[in-house]
Write a protein that holds these residues in place. Structure first.
Motif, short mmCIF file in Angstrom:
data_model
loop_
_atom_site.label_atom_id
_atom_site.label_comp_id
_atom_site.label_asym_id
_atom_site.label_seq_id
_atom_site.Cartn_x
_atom_site.Cartn_y
_atom_site.Cartn_z
N PRO A 5 10.11 24.69 9.13
CA PRO A 5 9.36 25.01 10.35
C PRO A 5 9.23 23.83 11.33
O PRO A 5 9.06 24.04 12.52
N LEU A 6 9.34 22.61 10.83
CA LEU A 6 9.24 21.43 11.69
C LEU A 6 10.61 20.85 12.05
O LEU A 6 10.70 19.72 12.52
N TYR A 7 11.65 21.63 11.82
CA TYR A 7 13.02 21.13 12.02
C TYR A 7 13.21 20.53 13.41
O TYR A 7 13.68 19.40 13.54
N ALA A 8 12.88 21.25 14.46
CA ALA A 8 13.15 20.78 15.83
C ALA A 8 12.39 19.49 16.12
O ALA A 8 12.96 18.54 16.68
N VAL A 29 8.11 3.87 8.61
CA VAL A 29 7.15 4.86 8.14
C VAL A 29 7.67 6.27 8.42
O VAL A 29 7.58 7.16 7.56
N ASP A 30 8.24 6.49 9.61
CA ASP A 30 8.80 7.81 9.92
C ASP A 30 9.93 8.17 8.96
O ASP A 30 10.00 9.30 8.47
N LEU A 31 10.80 7.22 8.70
CA LEU A 31 11.90 7.49 7.77
C LEU A 31 11.38 7.85 6.39
O LEU A 31 11.82 8.83 5.78
N ALA A 32 10.40 7.11 5.90
CA ALA A 32 9.85 7.37 4.57
C ALA A 32 9.16 8.74 4.50
O ALA A 32 9.36 9.49 3.55
N ARG A 33 8.39 9.08 5.52
CA ARG A 33 7.67 10.37 5.46
C ARG A 33 8.64 11.53 5.59
O ARG A 33 8.48 12.56 4.93
N LEU A 34 9.67 11.37 6.43
CA LEU A 34 10.65 12.45 6.58
C LEU A 34 11.52 12.58 5.33
O LEU A 34 11.90 13.69 4.95
N TRP A 35 11.84 11.47 4.68
CA TRP A 35 12.59 11.55 3.43
C TRP A 35 11.77 12.31 2.39
O TRP A 35 12.30 13.16 1.66
N ASP A 46 21.75 18.40 6.98
CA ASP A 46 22.06 17.49 8.07
C ASP A 46 20.94 16.45 8.25
O ASP A 46 21.23 15.27 8.51
N LEU A 47 19.69 16.86 8.08
CA LEU A 47 18.59 15.90 8.21
C LEU A 47 18.62 14.88 7.08
O LEU A 47 18.46 13.68 7.31
#
Length: 97
Positions: A5-8, A29-35, A46-47
């Motif tokens: 749901p948060l893809y975009a 921090v963004d990279l860690a939370r998205l991983w 792809d993400l």
């Protein structure tokens, strides 16, 4: 294939990460939370691939990313928010005594 749901929203953040030649604290921090969000998600390969590409570009492994982001949070760093009164974390809904 499942789309998160948060893809975009996350795609836009990951595109910014891919454009960063060297990461600042916020990018790490963004990279860690998205991983954490996408590592086991049954879709959005792809993400995941782009997140791993960021790690490779920045010369980091997953353990190093975790170590560095834990140190960032432990230092008292907090993300800049548009609302200066906003709080971050599980205690954000608890007023201070």
């Amino acid at each position: 294939m499942a789309t998160h749901p948060l893809y975009a929203q996350d795609r836009a953040v990951i595109d910014q990460l891919l454009a960063a030649p060297t990461p600042a604290e916020a990018e790490l921090v963004d990279l860690a939370r998205l991983w954490t969000r996408y590592r086991d998600y049954p879709g959005c390969p792809d993400l995941r691939q782009d997140l791993l590409a960021c790690l490779q570009r920045w010369g980091l492994g997953l353990e190093e990313l975790q170590r560095r982001t834990r140190a960032i949070w432990a230092s008292g760093w907090r993300p800049q928010l548009l609302d200066n009164d906003a709080q971050v974390g599980s205690g954000a809904d608890v007023s201070q005594a």
